[in-house]
Design an enzyme around this catalytic site. Structure first.
Site, mmCIF file in Angstrom:
data_model
loop_
_atom_site.group_PDB
_atom_site.id
_atom_site.type_symbol
_atom_site.label_atom_id
_atom_site.label_comp_id
_atom_site.label_asym_id
_atom_site.label_seq_id
_atom_site.Cartn_x
_atom_site.Cartn_y
_atom_site.Cartn_z
ATOM 1 N N CYS A 156 32.378 27.903 40.928
ATOM 2 C CA CYS A 156 32.367 29.356 41.118
ATOM 3 C C CYS A 156 31.995 29.684 42.560
ATOM 4 O O CYS A 156 32.765 29.381 43.470
ATOM 5 C CB CYS A 156 31.428 30.006 40.108
ATOM 6 N N ASP A 213 41.389 33.131 33.959
ATOM 7 C CA ASP A 213 40.228 33.555 34.737
ATOM 8 C C ASP A 213 40.452 35.001 35.181
ATOM 9 O O ASP A 213 41.289 35.270 36.043
ATOM 10 C CB ASP A 213 40.063 32.637 35.945
ATOM 11 N N HIS A 244 37.396 31.467 33.310
ATOM 12 C CA HIS A 244 36.461 31.131 34.391
ATOM 13 C C HIS A 244 35.322 30.284 33.813
ATOM 14 O O HIS A 244 34.963 30.417 32.651
ATOM 15 C CB HIS A 244 35.904 32.415 35.003
#
Length: 275
Positions: A156, A213, A244
């Protein structure tokens, strides 16, 4: 820049023994890697303005280990990131995850995601890249790391940094970026994003992204693909059904199949490129 003190280090290092407050409750699917046969725990890394805490894991015997920088999510260097370090150590790496937000705030203690975002938004890329340089130097000097076998991976927020650090440090042999943001507004704190450095990137980076995502549109993934220098060996793989944070086994977003495939690809990528 906030001056780091020994007390700052001690309080943070003491607290960094579990999951961040903001990631509760923890999924029953969480993976736990023991430290048998490893040297693992919190350390102090000297940086330009003091010290920052980091979690490192390495085999208890041997030397000249390949190095992996493990770059945190916005939730900090909590138990999941520490476990990833231990997974690398079990594979023979000297792995380390520095706490890169500590000057701006201790995100491990925050339970509100909006508060965490405010802290992270204050972190300059320049500071992060400098801290990672210092971390590499520490691993070489103090954790039996091999300077010629340096890899980086991040998740991330750390996925974005993986791309940027690969462009910053040509000594990196390979990187693996997990669902890191690729585009964004240029500011004094974030003057470049992965798409901006793509054409000049020399280090091979493997990007692992989720087709579902909602925070990283597929058009930005394709934009990155097109921006990459054709002579560079970087690749981007999209798992169509993954959201995600599909590698984060402590969260509902975890997808075991895609996470396992991604981890296998990471190992192969590092081996292919000499990490």
């Amino acid at each position: 820049m906030k001056k780091l003190t020994r007390r700052t280090f001690i309080t943070t290092a003491t607290f960094a023994t579990g999951f961040a407050l903001a990631v509760q409750p923890i999924s029953a699917k969480v993976i736990t890697t023991d430290s048998k046969g490893l040297i693992a725990g919190m350390v102090k890394v000297p940086v330009k303005d003091g010290e920052i805490p980091a979690y490192r894991a390495m085999p208890s015997t041997g030397e000249n280990f390949p190095i992996v920088l493990v770059i945190q999510e916005i939730f900090g260097v909590h138990e999941h990131i520490q476990d990833v370090c231990r997974r690398f150590a079990k594979l023979g790496y000297s792995a380390i995850a520095p706490q890169l937000f500590i000057r701006q705030g201790d995100v491990l203690r925050l339970s509100n995601i909006d508060e965490i975002r405010k802290v992270v938004a204050k972190v300059p890329d320049e500071q992060v890249l400098s801290d990672l340089d210092a971390t590499v130097n520490w691993v070489i000097k103090s954790a039996k790391g091999n300077a010629n076998r340096l890899g980086i991976t991040g998740f991330c927020w750390g996925g974005r940094i993986t791309w940027l650090y690969a462009a910053h440090n040509p000594k990196v042999k390979a990187g693996v970026a997990w669902y890191g943001r690729l585009v964004g507004d240029k500011t004094n704190l974030t003057p470049n994003h992965p798409v901006d450095i793509a054409s000049n990137l020399k280090v091979p980076v493997l990007g692992l992204y989720g087709g579902k995502d909602t925070g990283i549109p597929l058009e930005t993934v394709e934009q990155m693909r097109q921006a990459l220098n054709k002579n560079n060996k970087s690749e981007i793989i999209v798992y169509p059904n993954a959201p995600h944070a599909f590698f984060a086994d402590y969260r509902p977003s975890y997808r075991q199949k895609e996470a396992k495939l991604g981890w296998q690809r990471l190992q192969a990528w590092f081996k292919q490129h000499g990490v």
